[in-house]
Design a protein around this motif. Sequence first.
Motif, PDB file in Angstrom:
ATOM      1  N   TYR A  78       0.955  -1.255  -0.118  1.00 40.02           N
ATOM      2  CA  TYR A  78       0.116  -0.060   0.141  1.00 40.02           C
ATOM      3  C   TYR A  78       0.796   1.217   0.137  1.00 40.02           C
ATOM      4  O   TYR A  78       2.077   1.046   0.197  1.00 40.02           O
ATOM      5  CB  TYR A  78      -0.853   0.055   1.418  1.00 40.02           C
ATOM      6  N   GLU A  81       1.731   6.019   4.581  1.00 36.92           N
ATOM      7  CA  GLU A  81       0.987   6.991   5.254  1.00 36.92           C
ATOM      8  C   GLU A  81       1.233   7.327   6.522  1.00 36.92           C
ATOM      9  O   GLU A  81       1.396   6.390   7.404  1.00 36.92           O
ATOM     10  CB  GLU A  81      -0.593   6.991   4.994  1.00 36.92           C
ATOM     11  N   LYS A  82       1.800   8.636   6.945  1.00 35.15           N
ATOM     12  CA  LYS A  82       2.188   8.712   8.442  1.00 35.15           C
ATOM     13  C   LYS A  82       1.169   8.701   9.219  1.00 35.15           C
ATOM     14  O   LYS A  82       1.361   8.228  10.529  1.00 35.15           O
ATOM     15  CB  LYS A  82       2.737  10.217   8.621  1.00 35.15           C
ATOM     16  N   ASP A  83      -0.111   8.990   8.713  1.00 39.07           N
ATOM     17  CA  ASP A  83      -1.225   8.785   9.847  1.00 39.07           C
ATOM     18  C   ASP A  83      -2.110   7.573   9.660  1.00 39.07           C
ATOM     19  O   ASP A  83      -3.251   7.485  10.411  1.00 39.07           O
ATOM     20  CB  ASP A  83      -2.192  10.191   9.626  1.00 39.07           C
ATOM     21  N   GLY A  84      -1.382   6.554   9.024  1.00 38.87           N
ATOM     22  CA  GLY A  84      -2.332   5.209   8.710  1.00 38.87           C
ATOM     23  C   GLY A  84      -2.558   4.472  10.183  1.00 38.87           C
ATOM     24  O   GLY A  84      -1.606   4.468  10.998  1.00 38.87           O
ATOM     25  N   GLN A  95      -6.463  -0.605   6.007  1.00 40.53           N
ATOM     26  CA  GLN A  95      -5.588   0.520   6.131  1.00 40.53           C
ATOM     27  C   GLN A  95      -6.475   1.701   6.221  1.00 40.53           C
ATOM     28  O   GLN A  95      -7.141   1.899   5.169  1.00 40.53           O
ATOM     29  CB  GLN A  95      -4.339   0.531   5.000  1.00 40.53           C
ATOM     30  N   THR A  97      -6.504   5.976   6.659  1.00 39.43           N
ATOM     31  CA  THR A  97      -6.053   7.265   6.788  1.00 39.43           C
ATOM     32  C   THR A  97      -6.973   8.453   6.413  1.00 39.43           C
ATOM     33  O   THR A  97      -8.172   8.268   6.333  1.00 39.43           O
ATOM     34  CB  THR A  97      -4.733   7.287   5.455  1.00 39.43           C
ATOM     35  N   ARG A  99      -7.180  10.386   4.158  1.00 42.64           N
ATOM     36  CA  ARG A  99      -7.668  10.666   2.739  1.00 42.64           C
ATOM     37  C   ARG A  99      -8.388   9.300   2.235  1.00 42.64           C
ATOM     38  O   ARG A  99      -8.924   9.273   1.140  1.00 42.64           O
ATOM     39  CB  ARG A  99      -6.410  10.704   1.804  1.00 42.64           C
ATOM     40  N   ARG A 100      -8.029   8.254   2.841  1.00 42.29           N
ATOM     41  CA  ARG A 100      -8.417   6.631   2.130  1.00 42.29           C
ATOM     42  C   ARG A 100      -8.876   5.708   2.976  1.00 42.29           C
ATOM     43  O   ARG A 100      -7.880   5.544   4.332  1.00 42.29           O
ATOM     44  CB  ARG A 100      -7.225   6.315   1.130  1.00 42.29           C
ATOM     45  N   ASP A 115     -12.034   6.932  -1.136  1.00 35.83           N
ATOM     46  CA  ASP A 115     -11.562   8.068  -0.982  1.00 35.83           C
ATOM     47  C   ASP A 115     -12.502   9.018  -0.020  1.00 35.83           C
ATOM     48  O   ASP A 115     -13.640   8.934  -0.028  1.00 35.83           O
ATOM     49  CB  ASP A 115     -11.444   9.131  -1.974  1.00 35.83           C
ATOM     50  N   ASP A 388       5.111   0.816   4.142  1.00 31.33           N
ATOM     51  CA  ASP A 388       4.470   0.589   3.046  1.00 31.33           C
ATOM     52  C   ASP A 388       4.113  -0.704   2.304  1.00 31.33           C
ATOM     53  O   ASP A 388       3.425  -1.055   1.312  1.00 31.33           O
ATOM     54  CB  ASP A 388       5.259   1.333   1.573  1.00 31.33           C
TER      55      ASP A 388
END
Length: 395
Positions: A78, A81-84, A95, A97, A99-100, A115, A388
């Motif tokens: 994937y 993402e820092k905030d995952g 996962q 975040t 945004r997604r 999204d 990732d």
Amino acid sequence: MDKKMEFTRGNPQEEAPKRIEKKSKRRILPLLGVVLGVLLIVLAAVLWDSTAFDGLRRAVIYASAEKDETGCAKLYTYAAEKDGCYASLGGSLVQATARRILLLGEDGQARYNADVKFTRSAVVSNGQLAAVYDIGGTDIHLLNSKGLVRRLTAEGEILSCTLNEKGALAVTINKSGYKAAVVVYNEKGEKAFAFHSSDRFLMTAAVSRDGKTMAAVTLGQNEGVFASNLVLYALNSTEPLTDSLLTGSAVYELTAMGKRWCAVGEDGLHILTADGEKAAFYDFEGSYLRRCTLEGDGFAAALLGRYKSGTQARLVTVDDEGVLLAAADVEKEVLSLSAAGKYVAVLYSDELVIYDKNLEVCARLEDMSAAKQVLMRADGSAVLVGADSASLYLP
């Protein structure tokens, strides 16, 4: 005159069944022996709480998985993402975040990809269902291992969500005119109950395992001092069943543990009966709570620090009677703690160790510098989450 010889051939209708019966017995007896042997192995594994049966099950289920020399199968890839935040879900990986929302199957393919515009994403899971939500927002995405089950819109800003094992969802929200409120949705997504608090703040709430009651932790004042209470409601009544005062001023988590309730406080574990009455208290004895998980089968695992900072700590497991099962000193940094079934996984800065609930080592994997989080599974496997990609460790 020649005498004709007479031969007695017997009666085929009488003797044929006897011959078939003998052959059947010869074939069935060995088969019964095999079945009996398998049943004895399974029974022994259950009676002695052995991890061998889990290992056999993993070997069958993941026979085709391509593993490296460490026993890890790389299944999920994937975007970093820092905030995952992540959850293991019936073989799939969630996962979430800002945004997604992404759900990946064990074949690496996306089962759900949406999204979103979240302020702060969060995810809770019972192993079969996961609720992904926006802290401070109103959207909830309920997923299973195959994809989206349903979407819900909360009646106010979401503070927290919890799932019971059957899929009932308790949503704690900010609601105009109240200090806070809890809305319960049943496993069909239908609104089943609502609790509004006018005089005390609500910290968190949970639905019982049988789906008949809801417990909520409130924060208010008692004799001029902040105190927490556990309020229990039957879902078919607007009157509280019990209202129990909890020592300490903060409760971080609440769940049904075994046949009881467990509330994680800053000073210890509060164990309450199914009726909301105080049953036991496990005292942290002045230690600082670093991490805690209530996802084990009838037990809690907690990491207690001797000081506010530093690596010296103690790992403990406590059953639903408030009794200490085991304790072990920890002298290095712990990155992640997770429990499922009868297992506890601890991701240290340099290795992964999987324990049973008595803190006996079941598996160990060294050189774990790429992993930042571990997600324990009830079958004894563990998902190692990296920046990732994530791998499945199969001991």
